[in-house]
Design a protein around this motif. Structure first.
Motif, mmCIF file in Angstrom:
data_model
loop_
_atom_site.group_PDB
_atom_site.id
_atom_site.type_symbol
_atom_site.label_atom_id
_atom_site.label_comp_id
_atom_site.label_asym_id
_atom_site.label_seq_id
_atom_site.Cartn_x
_atom_site.Cartn_y
_atom_site.Cartn_z
ATOM 1 N N UNK A 197 -0.308 9.709 7.979
ATOM 2 C CA UNK A 197 -0.133 8.669 6.969
ATOM 3 C C UNK A 197 0.818 7.586 7.457
ATOM 4 N N UNK A 198 1.878 7.975 8.150
ATOM 5 C CA UNK A 198 2.848 6.990 8.649
ATOM 6 C C UNK A 198 2.210 6.045 9.652
ATOM 7 N N UNK A 199 1.204 6.512 10.384
ATOM 8 C CA UNK A 199 0.551 5.662 11.394
ATOM 9 C C UNK A 199 -0.212 4.503 10.763
ATOM 10 N N UNK A 200 -0.427 4.554 9.446
ATOM 11 C CA UNK A 200 -1.133 3.455 8.760
ATOM 12 C C UNK A 200 -0.243 2.227 8.596
ATOM 13 N N UNK A 201 1.059 2.386 8.828
ATOM 14 C CA UNK A 201 1.957 1.233 8.809
ATOM 15 C C UNK A 201 2.466 0.843 7.440
ATOM 16 N N UNK A 202 2.243 1.675 6.426
ATOM 17 C CA UNK A 202 2.758 1.376 5.090
ATOM 18 C C UNK A 202 4.242 1.752 5.016
ATOM 19 N N UNK A 203 5.015 1.083 4.168
ATOM 20 C CA UNK A 203 6.455 1.379 4.106
ATOM 21 C C UNK A 203 6.777 2.681 3.399
ATOM 22 N N UNK A 204 5.824 3.222 2.641
ATOM 23 C CA UNK A 204 6.063 4.474 1.924
ATOM 24 C C UNK A 204 4.764 5.259 1.856
ATOM 25 N N UNK A 205 4.863 6.591 1.991
ATOM 26 C CA UNK A 205 3.702 7.473 1.945
ATOM 27 C C UNK A 205 4.003 8.640 1.016
ATOM 28 N N UNK A 234 13.410 8.303 7.346
ATOM 29 C CA UNK A 234 12.968 7.486 6.213
ATOM 30 C C UNK A 234 13.196 5.996 6.454
ATOM 31 N N UNK A 235 13.934 5.630 7.487
ATOM 32 C CA UNK A 235 14.212 4.213 7.721
ATOM 33 C C UNK A 235 12.972 3.463 8.181
ATOM 34 N N UNK A 236 12.040 4.161 8.815
ATOM 35 C CA UNK A 236 10.799 3.528 9.278
ATOM 36 C C UNK A 236 9.709 3.620 8.216
ATOM 37 N N UNK A 237 9.465 4.818 7.737
ATOM 38 C CA UNK A 237 8.478 5.071 6.682
ATOM 39 C C UNK A 237 9.086 6.041 5.686
ATOM 40 N N UNK A 238 9.240 5.612 4.455
ATOM 41 C CA UNK A 238 9.793 6.486 3.430
ATOM 42 C C UNK A 238 8.747 7.521 3.026
ATOM 43 N N UNK A 251 0.823 -1.209 0.000
ATOM 44 C CA UNK A 251 0.000 0.000 0.000
ATOM 45 C C UNK A 251 0.859 1.262 0.000
ATOM 46 N N UNK A 252 0.385 2.284 -0.728
ATOM 47 C CA UNK A 252 1.063 3.576 -0.778
ATOM 48 C C UNK A 252 0.018 4.657 -0.496
ATOM 49 N N UNK A 253 -0.263 4.921 0.792
ATOM 50 C CA UNK A 253 -1.258 5.949 1.134
ATOM 51 C C UNK A 253 -0.769 7.329 0.697
ATOM 52 N N UNK A 254 -1.685 8.130 0.157
ATOM 53 C CA UNK A 254 -1.305 9.439 -0.369
ATOM 54 C C UNK A 254 -2.348 10.485 -0.001
ATOM 55 N N UNK A 255 -1.892 11.719 0.044
ATOM 56 C CA UNK A 255 -2.793 12.869 0.164
ATOM 57 C C UNK A 255 -2.401 13.878 -0.896
ATOM 58 N N UNK A 256 -3.365 14.290 -1.694
ATOM 59 C CA UNK A 256 -3.161 15.326 -2.702
ATOM 60 C C UNK A 256 -3.996 16.530 -2.284
ATOM 61 N N UNK A 257 -3.318 17.568 -1.815
ATOM 62 C CA UNK A 257 -4.009 18.768 -1.367
ATOM 63 C C UNK A 257 -4.324 19.666 -2.554
#
Length: 213
Positions: free
Chosen positions: A127-135, A159-163, A105-111
């Motif tokens: 977004x990082x709280x969702x646990x995905x490796x990249x946001x 970036x080591x936890x969530x890119x 999964x790659x959660x995103x927000x487009x403002x």
């Protein structure tokens, strides 16, 4: 004039109509899942692009329509799925559905407007709280101050936890500044535009037959 960043196959995502358009030396591609037809989804990756990462993007937020879209893919080429994570409750369910499909999964927000003071770090943490490796966060950046906000967040982010992929939209200078500050990904359109470089601008040097002296 701002120069385009050097080609980086691990950090540049080439936007393509379908997998049949994937081409070396690019190793990361994006397709628009919302607009892909059934024949498009049956397109195979060319041999030269075998093993590449293919991220599908959708504008949907909820799990149900995303699951329907994913059910059409029978090639197994997709590796990631970017979706709009505007609602935390729906986003967590969507992340689980995407993972159940074997995708990252790659959660995103487009403002649609520049972020308010302190909004970028809050969105990134959410977004990082969702646990995905990249946001990903993309937003209009009409002023230098809006680009500076991206640089500050990127240079302090772990970036080591969530890119984190951060895209200040509206100018090539803003995108280049974010890339230089460590934004995990940079999206490249099929053709250059007023605020984005195209594929030819990022191509690596062509090797010569003779070694340099």
């Amino acid at each position: 004039m701002t120069a385009p960043p050097m080609f980086d196959a691990d950090r540049m995502v080439l936007e393509i109509p379908h997998c049949g358009h994937a081409t070396a030396p690019w190793r990361w591609f994006e397709v628009d899942l919302d607009h892909l037809t059934a024949p498009d989804l049956r397109q195979d990756l060319p041999h030269a692009a075998a093993g590449a990462r293919v991220s599908a993007m959708t504008r949907h937020q909820q799990a149900e329509p995303i699951a329907v879209l994913l059910s059409r893919d029978r090639t197994g080429h997709l590796t990631h799925l970017q979706f709009e994570a505007a609602d935390d409750r729906h986003a967590r369910t969507t992340v689980a559905v995407i993972r159940d499909q074997g995708l990252v999964p790659l959660p995103a927000r487009h403002l649609t407007r520049p972020p308010a003071a302190g909004e970028l770090p809050r969105l990134a943490d959410q977004l990082a709280s969702l646990g995905a490796p990249i946001i990903k966060i993309a937003y209009p950046a009409p002023a230098t101050a809006h680009v500076d906000e991206a640089v500050r967040l990127l240079t302090s982010w772990d970036h080591t936890t969530t890119a984190l992929a951060l895209i200040p939209m509206g100018s090539r200078r803003g995108r280049a500044a974010a890339h230089a500050a460590g934004s995990r990904l940079m999206w490249i359109p099929p053709r250059s535009t007023h605020d984005r470089w195209g594929p030819a601008d990022h191509q690596p040097p062509i090797p010569t037959d003779h070694p340099s002296r």
